[in-house]
Scaffold this motif. Structure first.
Motif, PDB file in Angstrom:
ATOM      1  N   UNK A 126      50.854  27.246  -0.043  1.00  0.00           N
ATOM      2  CA  UNK A 126      51.177  26.852   1.332  1.00  0.00           C
ATOM      3  C   UNK A 126      50.351  27.645   2.338  1.00  0.00           C
ATOM      4  N   UNK A 127      50.253  28.963   2.087  1.00  0.00           N
ATOM      5  CA  UNK A 127      49.522  29.814   3.029  1.00  0.00           C
ATOM      6  C   UNK A 127      48.037  29.456   3.042  1.00  0.00           C
ATOM      7  N   UNK A 128      47.472  29.175   1.841  1.00  0.00           N
ATOM      8  CA  UNK A 128      46.054  28.814   1.795  1.00  0.00           C
ATOM      9  C   UNK A 128      45.809  27.497   2.522  1.00  0.00           C
ATOM     10  N   UNK A 129      46.739  26.554   2.357  1.00  0.00           N
ATOM     11  CA  UNK A 129      46.605  25.268   3.033  1.00  0.00           C
ATOM     12  C   UNK A 129      46.616  25.439   4.551  1.00  0.00           C
ATOM     13  N   UNK A 130      47.508  26.289   5.041  1.00  0.00           N
ATOM     14  CA  UNK A 130      47.597  26.554   6.485  1.00  0.00           C
ATOM     15  C   UNK A 130      46.309  27.182   6.990  1.00  0.00           C
ATOM     16  N   UNK A 131      45.803  28.172   6.247  1.00  0.00           N
ATOM     17  CA  UNK A 131      44.576  28.858   6.685  1.00  0.00           C
ATOM     18  C   UNK A 131      43.381  27.913   6.691  1.00  0.00           C
ATOM     19  N   UNK A 132      43.325  26.997   5.714  1.00  0.00           N
ATOM     20  CA  UNK A 132      42.234  26.025   5.688  1.00  0.00           C
ATOM     21  C   UNK A 132      42.291  25.101   6.900  1.00  0.00           C
ATOM     22  N   UNK A 133      43.507  24.666   7.270  1.00  0.00           N
ATOM     23  CA  UNK A 133      43.646  23.802   8.436  1.00  0.00           C
ATOM     24  C   UNK A 133      43.275  24.536   9.718  1.00  0.00           C
ATOM     25  N   UNK A 134      43.727  25.798   9.835  1.00  0.00           N
ATOM     26  CA  UNK A 134      43.410  26.576  11.029  1.00  0.00           C
ATOM     27  C   UNK A 134      41.922  26.863  11.129  1.00  0.00           C
ATOM     28  N   UNK A 135      41.232  26.841   9.962  1.00  0.00           N
ATOM     29  CA  UNK A 135      39.784  27.070   9.948  1.00  0.00           C
ATOM     30  C   UNK A 135      39.004  25.785  10.230  1.00  0.00           C
ATOM     31  N   UNK A 136      39.725  24.672  10.402  1.00  0.00           N
ATOM     32  CA  UNK A 136      39.072  23.422  10.755  1.00  0.00           C
ATOM     33  C   UNK A 136      38.755  22.502   9.593  1.00  0.00           C
ATOM     34  N   UNK A 137      39.248  22.812   8.391  1.00  0.00           N
ATOM     35  CA  UNK A 137      39.005  21.947   7.235  1.00  0.00           C
ATOM     36  C   UNK A 137      39.809  20.665   7.410  1.00  0.00           C
ATOM     37  N   UNK A 138      39.191  19.484   7.215  1.00  0.00           N
ATOM     38  CA  UNK A 138      39.913  18.204   7.385  1.00  0.00           C
ATOM     39  C   UNK A 138      41.143  18.107   6.489  1.00  0.00           C
ATOM     40  N   UNK A 139      42.155  17.386   6.966  1.00  0.00           N
ATOM     41  CA  UNK A 139      43.419  17.249   6.231  1.00  0.00           C
ATOM     42  C   UNK A 139      43.192  16.660   4.841  1.00  0.00           C
ATOM     43  N   UNK A 140      42.378  15.604   4.751  1.00  0.00           N
ATOM     44  CA  UNK A 140      42.146  14.962   3.457  1.00  0.00           C
ATOM     45  C   UNK A 140      41.544  15.925   2.456  1.00  0.00           C
ATOM     46  N   UNK A 141      40.636  16.765   2.924  1.00  0.00           N
ATOM     47  CA  UNK A 141      39.988  17.733   2.028  1.00  0.00           C
ATOM     48  C   UNK A 141      40.977  18.782   1.541  1.00  0.00           C
ATOM     49  N   UNK A 142      41.884  19.221   2.422  1.00  0.00           N
ATOM     50  CA  UNK A 142      42.906  20.207   2.037  1.00  0.00           C
ATOM     51  C   UNK A 142      43.846  19.603   0.994  1.00  0.00           C
ATOM     52  N   UNK A 143      44.301  18.378   1.243  1.00  0.00           N
ATOM     53  CA  UNK A 143      45.216  17.721   0.309  1.00  0.00           C
ATOM     54  C   UNK A 143      44.581  17.543  -1.063  1.00  0.00           C
ATOM     55  N   UNK A 144      43.303  17.161  -1.074  1.00  0.00           N
ATOM     56  CA  UNK A 144      42.621  16.925  -2.341  1.00  0.00           C
ATOM     57  C   UNK A 144      42.381  18.221  -3.097  1.00  0.00           C
ATOM     58  N   UNK A 145      41.936  19.247  -2.394  1.00  0.00           N
ATOM     59  CA  UNK A 145      41.587  20.511  -3.067  1.00  0.00           C
ATOM     60  C   UNK A 145      42.815  21.217  -3.619  1.00  0.00           C
ATOM     61  N   UNK A 146      43.945  21.188  -2.893  1.00  0.00           N
ATOM     62  CA  UNK A 146      45.135  21.917  -3.320  1.00  0.00           C
ATOM     63  C   UNK A 146      46.159  21.016  -4.016  1.00  0.00           C
ATOM     64  N   UNK A 147      45.797  19.728  -4.207  1.00  0.00           N
ATOM     65  CA  UNK A 147      46.674  18.785  -4.910  1.00  0.00           C
ATOM     66  C   UNK A 147      48.042  18.647  -4.229  1.00  0.00           C
ATOM     67  N   UNK A 148      48.023  18.523  -2.911  1.00  0.00           N
ATOM     68  CA  UNK A 148      49.251  18.353  -2.129  1.00  0.00           C
ATOM     69  C   UNK A 148      49.498  16.861  -1.948  1.00  0.00           C
ATOM     70  N   UNK A 149      50.749  16.440  -2.071  1.00  0.00           N
ATOM     71  CA  UNK A 149      51.051  15.008  -2.095  1.00  0.00           C
ATOM     72  C   UNK A 149      50.830  14.285  -0.768  1.00  0.00           C
ATOM     73  N   UNK A 150      51.331  14.852   0.329  1.00  0.00           N
ATOM     74  CA  UNK A 150      51.190  14.135   1.594  1.00  0.00           C
ATOM     75  C   UNK A 150      50.977  15.092   2.758  1.00  0.00           C
ATOM     76  N   UNK A 151      50.487  14.530   3.832  1.00  0.00           N
ATOM     77  CA  UNK A 151      50.103  15.331   4.999  1.00  0.00           C
ATOM     78  C   UNK A 151      51.298  15.846   5.788  1.00  0.00           C
ATOM     79  N   UNK A 152      52.481  15.219   5.622  1.00  0.00           N
ATOM     80  CA  UNK A 152      53.668  15.684   6.340  1.00  0.00           C
ATOM     81  C   UNK A 152      54.043  17.101   5.924  1.00  0.00           C
ATOM     82  N   UNK A 153      53.927  17.382   4.619  1.00  0.00           N
ATOM     83  CA  UNK A 153      54.216  18.738   4.143  1.00  0.00           C
ATOM     84  C   UNK A 153      53.289  19.745   4.798  1.00  0.00           C
ATOM     85  N   UNK A 154      52.014  19.403   4.837  1.00  0.00           N
ATOM     86  CA  UNK A 154      51.032  20.303   5.435  1.00  0.00           C
ATOM     87  C   UNK A 154      51.332  20.536   6.908  1.00  0.00           C
ATOM     88  N   UNK A 155      51.686  19.485   7.612  1.00  0.00           N
ATOM     89  CA  UNK A 155      52.012  19.605   9.037  1.00  0.00           C
ATOM     90  C   UNK A 155      53.217  20.515   9.253  1.00  0.00           C
TER      91      UNK A 155
END
Length: 383
Positions: free
Chosen positions: A12-41
């Motif tokens: 979760x923390x890595x996903x947050x840091x990637x988003x704050x660093x400007x990494x696109x949502x789709x790329x974060x979901x794919x790299x960390x195998x996260x199911x949907x963008x609502x969780x990330x948000x």
């Protein structure tokens, strides 16, 4: 209803840091195998609100800071904890590829996180590694910093050049700063999906030979000195409000584009304008083209003779005879319009894009055949 997944706090923390660093949502979901963008948000919202304790809560349990979830019995509590730990391990296996190729850094972090709840031996069994291997990795965990720095450097170079370079050119750039093997660079680029995203292969077309001028090059695209062998061609630019054409002349000595014109009409005057842009040429200079009507026209042939240029032509229906300039035009489109998805834009943007790329190609883009030098710099060094 599908099984709900509990993601480890470090994921979760890595996903947050990637988003704050400007990494696109789709790329974060794919790299960390996260199911949907609502969780990330939701995780980003918790992080910004300072509710970091919520990263540790089991799935489906909502509770206040300092209070844990309530269970009907001690058995239910143990079952929930066991299920949570197993989910953590399973998610981390997907996240870092554990089980196929265990990532030492992740294994060390995971054991550190879970060893208060489970014995080290059991965690290692779940990960499929020996306990001695874990301790060896832990003792060397500080050495991973240099590896991460190299990976970050490779990623930066790939993004700076808009993924136009393959691993060979990225290696050449890295070797200016550090010794590194091209295979190591290739593995990193494959791991993160940073491979070259241009240069779609084309089939070679063949045709019956039909000579108008002799093919003096005969597939020899090497030159010993500047302005000894030149090649020219026209390509379509169907990306603006109207059809445009690019006529360019390339020096085979260093691959530099030494003259070009952009126009809306593919006629003799168009290629004559490009010819007029050439600098002073030495005696015996060869200019190679295809058998297009503009190049076989009387006006063009006369202009070539007046400049003291020897004309050479490809066989009819054989683009491979003029491969160098064909390759340049392919690179121009692949590394600009197709890469940036500029399929429908304004005429001004098309012209500016071509001009910017030619400057990039001559002054910034390294070429393997020039020993990874820049075309203009290579010519200057030869002089």
């Amino acid at each position: 209803m599908g099984t709900r997944i509990s993601y480890p706090a470090e994921v979760k923390m890595k996903a947050v840091k990637m988003r704050l660093a400007g990494v696109p949502v789709k790329e974060v979901l794919k790299e960390l195998n996260i199911r949907n963008r609502t969780q990330l948000k939701t995780w980003v919202k918790w992080y910004k609100a300072g509710e970091l304790q919520r990263f540790e809560q089991p799935v489906g349990k909502q509770y206040s800071f300092g209070k844990g979830p309530e269970y009907e019995s001690e058995t239910e509590k143990l079952k929930a904890e066991n299920r949570y730990l197993k989910q953590q391990i399973e998610v981390l296996k997907k996240y870092e590829g554990i089980g196929e190729e265990v990532v030492p850094e992740t294994a060390v972090e995971l054991v550190k996180e879970l060893k208060t709840s489970m014995p080290v031996r059991e965690i290692c069994q779940h990960l499929g590694i020996a306990r001695s291997t874990y301790y060896r990795w832990r003792s060397k965990s500080g050495e991973e910093t240099s590896k991460q720095a190299v990976e970050r450097k490779i990623g930066t170079l790939c993004r700076d050049h808009k993924f136009r370079y393959g691993y060979r050119k990225i290696t050449a750039l890295l070797k200016r700063e550090m010794p590194i093997n091209h295979k190591a660079v290739q593995r990193v680029m494959q791991k993160y999906g940073w491979q070259c995203r241009v240069k779609v292969k084309k089939r070679r077309r063949t045709g019956q030979p039909c000579h108008i001028s002799d093919n003096l090059l005969k597939g020899d695209f090497q030159a010993d000195q500047p302005l000894q062998k030149l090649v020219t061609d026209i390509t379509y630019l169907p990306f603006g409000q109207k059809q445009l054409y690019l006529s360019s002349i390339q020096d085979l000595f260093n691959g530099e584009i030494i003259a070009y014109s952009i126009g809306s009409c593919q006629n003799t005057d168009f290629v004559l304008h490009t010819l007029a842009e050439l600098p002073s040429l030495p005696k015996g200079c060869i200019l190679h083209s295809d058998q297009g009507s503009v190049y076989t026209s009387y006006a063009y042939q006369q202009a070539v003779k007046e400049r003291g240029i020897t004309m050479s032509m490809s066989r009819k229906g054989t683009p491979a005879d003029n491969a160098s300039i064909e390759s340049f035009h392919s690179s121009l489109k692949s590394e600009t319009f197709y890469l940036d998805e500029l399929r429908s834009t304004t005429t001004a943007i098309v012209e500016q894009t071509v001009e910017n790329y030619i400057h990039y190609y001559n002054h910034i883009r390294i070429q393997a055949k020039l020993n990874n030098q820049l075309p203009v710099k290579y010519r200057q060094l030869a002089a």
